[in-house]
Design a protein around this motif. Structure first.
Motif, PDB file in Angstrom:
ATOM      1  N   PRO A  76       0.809  -1.228   0.000  1.00  0.00           N
ATOM      2  CA  PRO A  76       0.000   0.000   0.000  1.00  0.00           C
ATOM      3  C   PRO A  76       0.838   1.273   0.000  1.00  0.00           C
ATOM      4  CG  PRO A  76      -0.178  -1.144   2.108  1.00  0.00           C
ATOM      5  CD  PRO A  76       0.657  -2.005   1.204  1.00  0.00           C
ATOM      6  N   GLN A  77       2.139   1.157   0.254  1.00  0.00           N
ATOM      7  CA  GLN A  77       3.031   2.320   0.252  1.00  0.00           C
ATOM      8  C   GLN A  77       3.365   2.775  -1.177  1.00  0.00           C
ATOM      9  OE1 GLN A  77       4.629   3.559   3.266  1.00  0.00           O
ATOM     10  NE2 GLN A  77       3.274   2.277   4.463  1.00  0.00           N
ATOM     11  N   GLU A  78       3.159   1.883  -2.172  1.00  0.00           N
ATOM     12  CA  GLU A  78       3.454   2.258  -3.559  1.00  0.00           C
ATOM     13  C   GLU A  78       2.440   3.282  -4.048  1.00  0.00           C
ATOM     14  OE1 GLU A  78       3.463  -1.232  -6.005  1.00  0.00           O
ATOM     15  OE2 GLU A  78       5.256  -2.050  -5.045  1.00  0.00           O
ATOM     16  N   PRO A  79       2.874   4.177  -4.938  1.00  0.00           N
ATOM     17  CA  PRO A  79       1.940   5.189  -5.464  1.00  0.00           C
ATOM     18  C   PRO A  79       0.727   4.552  -6.152  1.00  0.00           C
ATOM     19  CG  PRO A  79       4.187   5.616  -6.204  1.00  0.00           C
ATOM     20  CD  PRO A  79       4.209   4.342  -5.432  1.00  0.00           C
ATOM     21  N   SER A  80       0.930   3.553  -6.975  1.00  0.00           N
ATOM     22  CA  SER A  80      -0.197   2.810  -7.558  1.00  0.00           C
ATOM     23  C   SER A  80       0.028   1.339  -7.264  1.00  0.00           C
ATOM     24  CB  SER A  80      -0.333   2.998  -9.052  1.00  0.00           C
ATOM     25  OG  SER A  80       0.620   3.763  -9.633  1.00  0.00           O
ATOM     26  N   PRO A  81      -0.471   0.884  -6.112  1.00  0.00           N
ATOM     27  CA  PRO A  81      -0.220  -0.499  -5.716  1.00  0.00           C
ATOM     28  C   PRO A  81      -0.820  -1.497  -6.716  1.00  0.00           C
ATOM     29  CG  PRO A  81      -1.683   0.575  -4.135  1.00  0.00           C
ATOM     30  CD  PRO A  81      -1.309   1.581  -5.157  1.00  0.00           C
ATOM     31  N   THR A  82       0.026  -2.420  -7.147  1.00  0.00           N
ATOM     32  CA  THR A  82      -0.429  -3.489  -8.028  1.00  0.00           C
ATOM     33  C   THR A  82      -0.054  -4.817  -7.375  1.00  0.00           C
ATOM     34  OG1 THR A  82       1.627  -3.385  -9.265  1.00  0.00           O
ATOM     35  CG2 THR A  82      -0.216  -2.164 -10.171  1.00  0.00           C
ATOM     36  N   PRO A  83      -0.941  -5.805  -7.463  1.00  0.00           N
ATOM     37  CA  PRO A  83      -0.644  -7.106  -6.856  1.00  0.00           C
ATOM     38  C   PRO A  83       0.582  -7.758  -7.492  1.00  0.00           C
ATOM     39  CG  PRO A  83      -2.964  -6.940  -7.459  1.00  0.00           C
ATOM     40  CD  PRO A  83      -2.271  -5.759  -8.052  1.00  0.00           C
TER      41      PRO A  83
END
Length: 184
Positions: free
Chosen positions: A126-133
């Protein structure tokens, strides 16, 4: 609607594969001299079967001192691991997940890497700017065995019980009480 049909077909095929694996040939205990099975070799390796036979069947489930393992032949390689996943039984389909050959438990959908025994899951940061699985490791959950091929014979190394894995619980439970000891 087409997606539903494809999904239903996928589950039906997985079910048929499970039935074929479940009711496939049963193998003898590799340490049981009373059954005529092979014994542990002088170098400590345990004879599992003939290379060509395993290649034809794609998998066998021998027992080593009462502990059931599964030996797969997949895409030119042999893999051996406990036949019970780190939750229950390992009747599974082999899938490619993020470039790794993995087994997928039909009941729990656990994904286990054949090479390492790692449990895999898809998660996000969730810390990523656009979280991707992305596929991530739960750590090694499944006991694996080193496979050796010599003169057309397939051997596995005996397990090192100084290190424990989650699959040990169900492997031992099955060994002590058989199939009835393990419910779905």
């Amino acid at each position: 609607m087409l997606d539903l049909i494809i999904l239903s077909l996928h589950f039906f095929i997985c079910f048929l594969i499970f039935i074929a694996i479940w009711y496939g040939p049963k193998d003898v205990d590799s340490h049981s001299s009373s059954t005529g099975g092979a014994e542990t070799q002088p170098d400590g390796l345990i004879f599992i079967g003939k290379e060509d036979d395993i290649k034809k069947s794609q998998r066998i489930t021998p027992k080593i001192d009462g502990r059931e393992i599964v030996v797969f032949y997949h895409e030119g390689k042999f893999h051996a691991l406990d036949s019970r996943c780190y939750r229950k039984i390992l009747a599974c389909v082999i899938s490619d997940i993020d470039g790794q050959a993995c087994i997928v438990c039909p009941w729990h959908k656990f994904k286990i890497a054949l090479e390492t025994g790692e449990g895999l899951y898809k998660g996000i940061n969730p810390q990523e700017p656009s979280p991707t699985p992305k596929w991530q490791s739960k750590g090694v959950k499944q006991r694996i065995y080193k496979v050796t091929i010599d003169s057309g014979n397939v051997y596995v190394s005996p397990p090192d019980f100084s290190v424990s894995f989650d699959s040990d619980y169900y492997a031992e439970k099955y060994k002590q009480g058989g199939e009835l000891a393990i419910g779905k």
